[in-house]
Design a protein around this motif. Structure first.
Motif, short mmCIF file in Angstrom:
data_model
loop_
_atom_site.label_atom_id
_atom_site.label_comp_id
_atom_site.label_asym_id
_atom_site.label_seq_id
_atom_site.Cartn_x
_atom_site.Cartn_y
_atom_site.Cartn_z
N LEU A 1 24.03 6.01 -2.03
CA LEU A 1 24.21 7.45 -1.92
C LEU A 1 23.35 8.00 -0.79
O LEU A 1 22.18 7.62 -0.65
CB LEU A 1 23.81 8.13 -3.23
N VAL A 2 23.93 8.86 0.03
CA VAL A 2 23.16 9.64 1.01
C VAL A 2 23.26 11.09 0.59
O VAL A 2 24.33 11.68 0.59
CB VAL A 2 23.70 9.44 2.44
N TRP A 3 22.12 11.66 0.22
CA TRP A 3 22.04 13.02 -0.34
C TRP A 3 21.42 13.94 0.72
O TRP A 3 20.27 13.78 1.10
CB TRP A 3 21.17 12.98 -1.58
N VAL A 4 22.19 14.89 1.23
CA VAL A 4 21.74 15.78 2.28
C VAL A 4 21.37 17.13 1.67
O VAL A 4 22.19 17.75 0.98
CB VAL A 4 22.83 15.98 3.36
N THR A 5 20.15 17.59 1.93
CA THR A 5 19.66 18.81 1.31
C THR A 5 18.70 19.54 2.23
O THR A 5 18.16 18.95 3.18
CB THR A 5 18.96 18.50 -0.03
N ARG A 6 18.48 20.83 1.94
CA ARG A 6 17.47 21.60 2.67
C ARG A 6 16.19 21.74 1.87
O ARG A 6 15.17 22.20 2.38
CB ARG A 6 18.01 23.00 3.00
N ASP A 7 16.23 21.36 0.60
CA ASP A 7 15.12 21.60 -0.32
C ASP A 7 14.58 20.26 -0.81
O ASP A 7 15.28 19.52 -1.50
CB ASP A 7 15.61 22.45 -1.50
N TYR A 8 13.34 19.96 -0.46
CA TYR A 8 12.74 18.70 -0.92
C TYR A 8 11.23 18.78 -0.83
O TYR A 8 10.67 19.65 -0.16
CB TYR A 8 13.25 17.52 -0.09
N GLY A 9 10.57 17.89 -1.55
CA GLY A 9 9.12 17.84 -1.52
C GLY A 9 8.63 16.47 -1.96
O GLY A 9 9.39 15.70 -2.56
N MET A 10 7.39 16.18 -1.67
CA MET A 10 6.80 14.90 -2.03
C MET A 10 5.85 15.07 -3.20
O MET A 10 5.08 16.02 -3.25
CB MET A 10 6.05 14.28 -0.84
N ARG A 11 5.91 14.13 -4.15
CA ARG A 11 5.05 14.18 -5.33
C ARG A 11 4.44 12.81 -5.57
O ARG A 11 4.98 11.80 -5.14
CB ARG A 11 5.85 14.59 -6.58
N SER A 12 3.34 12.82 -6.27
CA SER A 12 2.71 11.57 -6.67
C SER A 12 3.18 11.20 -8.07
O SER A 12 3.27 12.06 -8.94
CB SER A 12 1.18 11.69 -6.65
N ALA A 13 3.50 9.93 -8.26
CA ALA A 13 3.92 9.43 -9.57
C ALA A 13 3.13 8.17 -9.87
O ALA A 13 2.40 7.65 -9.02
CB ALA A 13 5.42 9.15 -9.57
N ALA A 14 3.31 7.67 -11.08
CA ALA A 14 2.56 6.48 -11.49
C ALA A 14 2.87 5.28 -10.60
O ALA A 14 2.01 4.42 -10.38
CB ALA A 14 2.87 6.15 -12.95
N THR A 15 4.08 5.24 -10.06
CA THR A 15 4.50 4.11 -9.22
C THR A 15 4.33 4.39 -7.73
O THR A 15 4.73 3.58 -6.91
CB THR A 15 5.96 3.77 -9.51
N GLY A 16 3.75 5.54 -7.38
CA GLY A 16 3.58 5.87 -5.98
C GLY A 16 4.27 7.18 -5.64
O GLY A 16 4.66 7.94 -6.52
N SER B 1 0.81 -1.21 0.00
CA SER B 1 0.00 0.00 0.00
C SER B 1 0.85 1.26 0.00
O SER B 1 0.38 2.34 -0.34
CB SER B 1 -0.92 0.02 1.22
N MET B 2 2.14 1.13 0.39
CA MET B 2 3.01 2.30 0.39
C MET B 2 3.29 2.80 -1.01
O MET B 2 3.74 3.94 -1.19
CB MET B 2 4.33 1.98 1.09
N LEU B 3 3.00 2.00 -2.01
CA LEU B 3 3.20 2.45 -3.39
C LEU B 3 2.08 3.40 -3.81
O LEU B 3 2.19 4.08 -4.81
CB LEU B 3 3.25 1.25 -4.34
N GLY B 4 1.01 3.47 -3.06
CA GLY B 4 -0.10 4.37 -3.35
C GLY B 4 -0.12 5.48 -2.31
O GLY B 4 0.85 5.74 -1.60
N PRO B 5 -1.27 6.16 -2.17
CA PRO B 5 -1.38 7.26 -1.19
C PRO B 5 -1.51 6.72 0.23
O PRO B 5 -2.56 6.81 0.86
CB PRO B 5 -2.63 8.00 -1.67
N ASP B 6 -0.44 6.16 0.75
CA ASP B 6 -0.47 5.53 2.06
C ASP B 6 -0.51 6.58 3.17
O ASP B 6 0.28 7.51 3.19
CB ASP B 6 0.76 4.64 2.22
N LEU B 7 -1.43 6.38 4.12
CA LEU B 7 -1.62 7.36 5.18
C LEU B 7 -0.39 7.49 6.07
O LEU B 7 -0.03 8.59 6.47
CB LEU B 7 -2.84 6.96 6.03
N ALA B 8 0.26 6.37 6.38
CA ALA B 8 1.43 6.42 7.26
C ALA B 8 2.54 7.25 6.64
O ALA B 8 3.19 8.06 7.32
CB ALA B 8 1.92 5.01 7.55
N LEU B 9 2.77 7.07 5.34
CA LEU B 9 3.84 7.81 4.67
C LEU B 9 3.54 9.29 4.59
O LEU B 9 4.38 10.13 4.90
CB LEU B 9 4.07 7.23 3.27
N THR B 10 2.32 9.63 4.16
CA THR B 10 1.97 11.05 4.02
C THR B 10 1.92 11.75 5.37
O THR B 10 2.31 12.91 5.49
CB THR B 10 0.62 11.19 3.29
#
Length: 258
Positions: free
Chosen positions: A171-186, A101-110
């Protein structure tokens, strides 16, 4: 396969499919070639302090700790363990439905993302967030793993907590700028410019040559996708590759000061 293994396989695959989510930079950054610019922000040693835990868990984690790698970050000490002694990421403890379910709009993840919590330890994130992924994340700027504290993310990368066995470099990528988006795969996470980048392989810091080799194996697929979109997409990909190379480990001569 246990849930942690499934997590690694889910989060760290399909980087090429996610390429269309990458941001094209506003202007060109000068670079002599794709892989020749040293990265002053990269951690040359690959380790981030700590001592070997007094009680060593079983499995791959024990192997990593015996190599002299850091102990479990304090934030992760209260996490439950699986049958192999691996810490179970906080996000997994919050998922009440099937893992898929995490591949979709999962409540725990959001919910976790909205609350700005580390998906590994569950504690509040600060100004910076770290994303564990495959090397191509540095080019696509898309991660399938949620944000985490940099020490939690680095520990996971070093010890193989969430990577599939086929992943040669993490890779561990450290940043101050990020956001969450919906894609076909989740859900995916768009990441901004790196404040720091850390590369690991086989429980140690990866060399520039190892990172370059892995990148050269993965880039042809991205270029095939870009070619279908025309010259502008190819130029944008060239730019992203050049920018990513600035975060590669330093050249051997620079790392040793010779």
């Amino acid at each position: 396969m246990n849930t942690i293994g499934v997590l690694g396989s889910t989060f760290l695959t399909s980087g090429i499919a996610a390429w269309t989510m990458c941001r094209v930079a506003a202007r060109a950054d000068a670079a002599d070639s794709r892989f020749d610019t040293p990265a002053s922000a990269n951690d040359a040693s690959g380790f981030f302090g700590g001592v070997v835990a007094a009680r060593l868990p079983k499995g791959r984690l024990m192997t990593a700790l015996l190599k002299g790698l850091p102990s479990l970050p304090p934030r992760m000490c209260a996490l439950p363990r699986d049958a192999d002694g691996q810490p179970i990421p906080y996000l997994l403890t919050q998922v009440a439905t099937k893992f898929d379910s995490m591949l979709g709009p999962d409540l725990a993840l959001t919910t976790l993302f909205a609350q700005k919590r580390c998906w590994l330890c569950g504690e509040q994130l600060g100004r910076y967030a770290a994303f564990v992924g495959e090397p191509l994340t540095s080019v696509t700027r898309v991660s399938r793993a949620p944000p985490a504290h940099h020490d939690c993310a680095k520990y996971a990368a070093v010890t193989g907590l969430l990577q599939p066995k086929t992943l040669k470099v993490s890779l561990v990528w450290v940043t101050r700028d990020y956001g969450m988006r919906s894609a076909a795969t989740g859900h995916v996470f768009a990441v901004g410019d790196a404040e720091q980048a850390f590369w690991f392989t086989d429980g140690r810091a990866a060399t520039r040559e190892e990172v370059t080799t892995v990148m050269q194996e993965g880039l042809p697929g991205l270029y095939e996708l870009a070619k279908k979109s025309g010259d502008a997409a190819l130029g944008g990909l060239d730019l992203q590759v050049a920018r990513a190379s600035r975060q590669f480990p330093p050249h051997a001569a620079l790392a040793t000061g010779t």
